[in-house]
Write a protein that holds these residues in place. Structure first.
Motif, PDB file in Angstrom:
ATOM      1  N   ALA A  14       0.829  -1.207   0.000  1.00  0.00           N
ATOM      2  CA  ALA A  14       0.000   0.000   0.000  1.00  0.00           C
ATOM      3  C   ALA A  14       0.863   1.256   0.000  1.00  0.00           C
ATOM      4  CB  ALA A  14      -0.925  -0.005   1.218  1.00  0.00           C
ATOM      5  N   LEU A  15       1.928   1.246   0.792  1.00  0.00           N
ATOM      6  CA  LEU A  15       2.818   2.407   0.809  1.00  0.00           C
ATOM      7  C   LEU A  15       3.574   2.535  -0.506  1.00  0.00           C
ATOM      8  CD1 LEU A  15       3.443   4.551   3.036  1.00  0.00           C
ATOM      9  CD2 LEU A  15       2.023   2.636   3.743  1.00  0.00           C
ATOM     10  N   TYR A  16       3.937   1.412  -1.105  1.00  0.00           N
ATOM     11  CA  TYR A  16       4.613   1.474  -2.405  1.00  0.00           C
ATOM     12  C   TYR A  16       3.695   2.080  -3.457  1.00  0.00           C
ATOM     13  CZ  TYR A  16       7.418   0.156  -6.429  1.00  0.00           C
ATOM     14  OH  TYR A  16       8.175   0.206  -7.570  1.00  0.00           O
ATOM     15  N   ASN A  17       2.441   1.706  -3.417  1.00  0.00           N
ATOM     16  CA  ASN A  17       1.487   2.207  -4.403  1.00  0.00           C
ATOM     17  C   ASN A  17       1.127   3.661  -4.180  1.00  0.00           C
ATOM     18  OD1 ASN A  17       1.264  -0.131  -5.933  1.00  0.00           O
ATOM     19  ND2 ASN A  17      -0.327  -0.987  -4.606  1.00  0.00           N
ATOM     20  N   GLY A  18       1.532   4.219  -3.048  1.00  0.00           N
ATOM     21  CA  GLY A  18       1.397   5.658  -2.950  1.00  0.00           C
ATOM     22  C   GLY A  18       0.618   6.253  -1.818  1.00  0.00           C
ATOM     23  N   GLY A  19       0.443   5.608  -0.693  1.00  0.00           N
ATOM     24  CA  GLY A  19      -0.134   6.386   0.375  1.00  0.00           C
ATOM     25  C   GLY A  19      -0.837   5.678   1.497  1.00  0.00           C
ATOM     26  N   LEU A  20      -0.961   6.428   2.588  1.00  0.00           N
ATOM     27  CA  LEU A  20      -1.612   5.920   3.787  1.00  0.00           C
ATOM     28  C   LEU A  20      -3.103   5.689   3.584  1.00  0.00           C
ATOM     29  CD1 LEU A  20       0.137   8.169   6.458  1.00  0.00           C
ATOM     30  CD2 LEU A  20       0.523   5.727   6.074  1.00  0.00           C
ATOM     31  N   LEU A  21      -3.717   6.484   2.703  1.00  0.00           N
ATOM     32  CA  LEU A  21      -5.156   6.330   2.489  1.00  0.00           C
ATOM     33  C   LEU A  21      -5.498   4.970   1.880  1.00  0.00           C
ATOM     34  CD1 LEU A  21      -6.227   9.877   1.246  1.00  0.00           C
ATOM     35  CD2 LEU A  21      -6.791   8.779   3.408  1.00  0.00           C
ATOM     36  N   GLY A  22      -4.549   4.420   1.163  1.00  0.00           N
ATOM     37  CA  GLY A  22      -4.770   3.093   0.603  1.00  0.00           C
ATOM     38  C   GLY A  22      -4.406   1.986   1.569  1.00  0.00           C
ATOM     39  N   CYS A  23      -3.792   2.357   2.681  1.00  0.00           N
ATOM     40  CA  CYS A  23      -3.348   1.378   3.678  1.00  0.00           C
ATOM     41  C   CYS A  23      -4.329   1.375   4.836  1.00  0.00           C
ATOM     42  CB  CYS A  23      -1.940   1.754   4.145  1.00  0.00           C
ATOM     43  SG  CYS A  23      -1.200   0.550   5.243  1.00  0.00           S
ATOM     44  N   GLN A  24      -5.472   0.788   4.627  1.00  0.00           N
ATOM     45  CA  GLN A  24      -6.535   0.840   5.621  1.00  0.00           C
ATOM     46  C   GLN A  24      -6.394  -0.210   6.721  1.00  0.00           C
ATOM     47  OE1 GLN A  24      -9.568   0.710   2.342  1.00  0.00           O
ATOM     48  NE2 GLN A  24     -10.681   2.057   3.720  1.00  0.00           N
ATOM     49  N   ALA A  25      -5.766  -1.323   6.423  1.00  0.00           N
ATOM     50  CA  ALA A  25      -5.757  -2.446   7.366  1.00  0.00           C
ATOM     51  C   ALA A  25      -5.209  -2.084   8.744  1.00  0.00           C
ATOM     52  CB  ALA A  25      -4.990  -3.618   6.772  1.00  0.00           C
ATOM     53  N   PRO A  26      -4.028  -1.469   8.869  1.00  0.00           N
ATOM     54  CA  PRO A  26      -3.518  -1.171  10.214  1.00  0.00           C
ATOM     55  C   PRO A  26      -4.455  -0.280  11.026  1.00  0.00           C
ATOM     56  CG  PRO A  26      -1.775  -0.945   8.587  1.00  0.00           C
ATOM     57  CD  PRO A  26      -3.053  -1.097   7.827  1.00  0.00           C
TER      58      PRO A  26
END
Length: 611
Positions: A101-113
């Motif tokens: 998710a971070l590689y693809n570009g951001g925290l908004l896409g990293c919802q799981a944590p």
């Protein structure tokens, strides 16, 4: 579990195995295999040692052996509880998905944590203290107490399938990771990992799972943090702070935001009704301790997302043409990792940006993350089957020794099922994804009502169950090839994707149906519009004596027949127990005066329903 972008980011299915194997054509790395053997041996030794903490059945009273094996005698301290709760959530998919998710570009896409962390906080507020105070053995106990043994068993299906498919998915991911760095056969790595996890779970129960989780969480923390500076010192990565403003990321337009919120709510509320969570809550020494470990574990989940997030940032700022990485093994190199291979960010960084010995440490971290989740899911599924299905549904007269034997046999069966699925089913992650949706759509509103709504009954529960099931399945699931029978607003025909938050709509429909049908059925019987003999489920006016739940200090192991005999002899009052506020095992029994018993709900609610 599965948010929109994060859903895809943590999706690591067997279809990716062939791509992963292509990354490395090296011969089997003997040194790496020795390192993994050492790590597995350490986990096995800790598991066997912890299992010896389980008290001998001969020294325990009737009913205590079940709690001793399934819940570590309700003797898990806050510190160990926090470690085991956090380790269960921080699995291999959690690490890989956060990095992607971070590689693809951001925290908004990293919802799981963030979703997991909030889920633990909400679970601590709503359920941890209440469930622990009632002295349940599993998450399904309140359903069978209030709605009946067999009807409550319906809740077992999505819970069981979710645990089994999740175990299979993460074992599959572990096999893929091992094949990348060690170039060994995926099947061998999956089978060996499963055998070790099943063995110490079989011998030691929750004690073994909890104490190995402590070691595994330590390995995850150390392993990932060792890899980060090693990757940065290779001289192939630019300053990761140069584009820090891009790490927030973007979601898109209105329909993307609708899907984003649907998935975030799914993570938050759908992350609660899992036996792996409640097994830790119910094993806590005290109800306050259960709530505290849930809160602190939420903070731990966020903290454990930092290392994989940094690995994702390192991968994004690396010029991969300066490494030996060849995405297609044909001599072609690319500056960026191809989009279809970004779910392999963590093993790629280990393989190509760190020395071999560091890569082995990182591999141990990922292996630890997977095993800490797999053993928990296997034990949870086996405990629910032995206690809620075998004991309370199939064989009410089964002895406690028989229940423990069935649980241990179930551990083996669940382990075999998960292993076979990991090796044979292409869309195993998709199956888990669908089951996790059903947990959110069906189990969360059911759990909310069984704990907080006194007037809920079997009619409402069954109606809500099938309404939620139909609405969720009608939305389709592309990962398993299930077509959408209903095209909700914003449906994308080309992508075959639902952007409308239909999961949350289905969950709310389940909740509304359950509440409405429950109160309506009570009104029908109370006002005489339906005769008492029409109460075929025996939950409004024909509540049978066997629906009186059993005292907690025998762990529901006294048969209904025994209880009926006690009632006939006028000794029902002797079944009552008191709460030991100091955190002991016994808790209030469930009699007609208890808030979960059907008769209590009816008697206390008629006044408000008559008119």
């Amino acid at each position: 579990m599965h948010p929109s972008h994060a859903c895809d980011s943590i999706c690591w299915t067997k279809s990716d195995h062939s791509s992963l194997v292509e990354i490395s054509k090296q011969r089997m790395d003997i040194l790496g295999i020795i390192a993994i053997i050492f790590f597995y041996a350490l986990i096995l030794i800790v598991g066997v040692w912890a299992g010896r903490k389980t008290k001998d059945a001969k020294t325990l009273e009737e009913g205590e052996h079940t709690e001793e094996v399934m819940l570590a005698g309700r003797n898990i301290g806050t510190l160990v509880g926090i470690f085991t709760m956090t380790a269960t959530w921080v699995g291999g998919a959690y690490i890989n998905g956060t990095a992607e998710a971070l590689y693809n570009g951001g925290l908004l896409g990293c919802q799981a944590p963030f979703g997991y962390a909030i889920s633990l906080l909400v679970g601590g507020v709503l359920f941890a203290k209440r469930m622990r105070e009632e002295g349940y053995i599993t998450m399904l106990d309140p359903f069978q107490i209030k709605y009946g043994q067999r009807v409550g068993g319906l809740m077992f299906l999505p819970a069981l399938l979710g645990e089994v498919f999740w175990s299979a998915a993460i074992l599959s991911a572990l096999g893929a990771t091992l094949s990348v760095i060690l170039a060994i056969d995926i099947g061998i790595s999956v089978i060996i990992s499963a055998i070790i996890a099943v063995f110490y779970t079989f011998t030691g129960g929750l004690y073994a799972v909890a104490y190995t989780d402590v070691v595994q969480l330590f390995c995850i923390l150390v392993g990932l943090w060792v890899c980060i500076p090693a990757a940065l010192l290779q001289g192939k990565t630019s300053d990761i702070t140069r584009n820090y403003e891009e790490w927030i990321g973007t979601v898109g337009g209105f329909r993307e935001w609708a899907l984003w919120w649907d998935c975030m709510l799914l993570l938050i509320f759908g992350g609660i009704p899992w036996q792996v969570y409640f097994q830790r809550v119910l094993s806590s020494k005290t109800s306050q301790g259960a709530r505290m470990l849930s809160f602190v574990a939420g903070i731990g989940c966020i903290s454990m997302a930092i290392p994989p997030a940094l690995i994702g940032a390192i991968a994004r700022n690396t010029d991969w043409t300066l490494t030996d990485y060849e995405p297609w093994n044909n001599g072609t190199k690319t500056v960026m990792i191809p989009e279809d291979k970004r779910n392999m960010v963590v093993p790629i960084v280990f393989q190509y940006l760190t020395p071999r010995w560091v890569a082995f440490i990182g591999l141990g971290a990922v292996s630890a993350a997977v095993m800490s989740s797999a053993d928990s899911s296997v034990l949870s599924a086996a405990s629910m089957f032995a206690h809620n299905i075998w004991k309370l549904t199939i064989r009410p007269h089964a002895s406690e020794k028989e229940v423990i034997i069935v649980m241990r046999f179930s551990i083996i069966v669940v382990g075999i099922m998960a292993t076979v699925m990991a090796l044979t089913i292409q869309s195993i992650y998709g199956l888990w994804y669908l089951c996790a949706d059903l947990v959110y759509v069906i189990l969360f509103p059911q759990l909310l009502c069984v704990v907080y709504m006194e007037t809920s009954n079997t009619y409402g529960s069954m109606s809500g169950y099938f309404v939620g099931l139909i609405l969720r399945l009608s939305g389709g699931e592309p990962l398993v090839g299930l077509p959408a029978f209903i095209h909700y607003p914003m449906y994308d025909v080309d992508e075959k994707k639902q952007y409308f938050p239909f999961r949350t709509m289905a969950m709310l429909s389940t909740l509304f149906t359950l509440c409405f049908v429950s109160r309506f059925s009570i009104w029908l019987f109370r006002t005489g519009r339906l005769q008492p003999e029409m109460d075929i489920m025996g939950c409004v006016v024909n509540v049978p004596q066997e629906r009186i739940a059993l005292r907690s200090d025998v762990s529901f192991n006294v048969s209904s027949e025994t209880l009926l005999l006690a009632n006939a002899n006028g000794s029902t009052a002797s079944m009552t127990t008191t709460v030991e506020n100091g955190g002991g095992k016994t808790n209030p029994s469930f009699t007609e005066s208890t808030h979960l018993h059907p008769s209590h709900a009816i008697n206390t609610s008629y006044a408000s329903i008559d008119h």
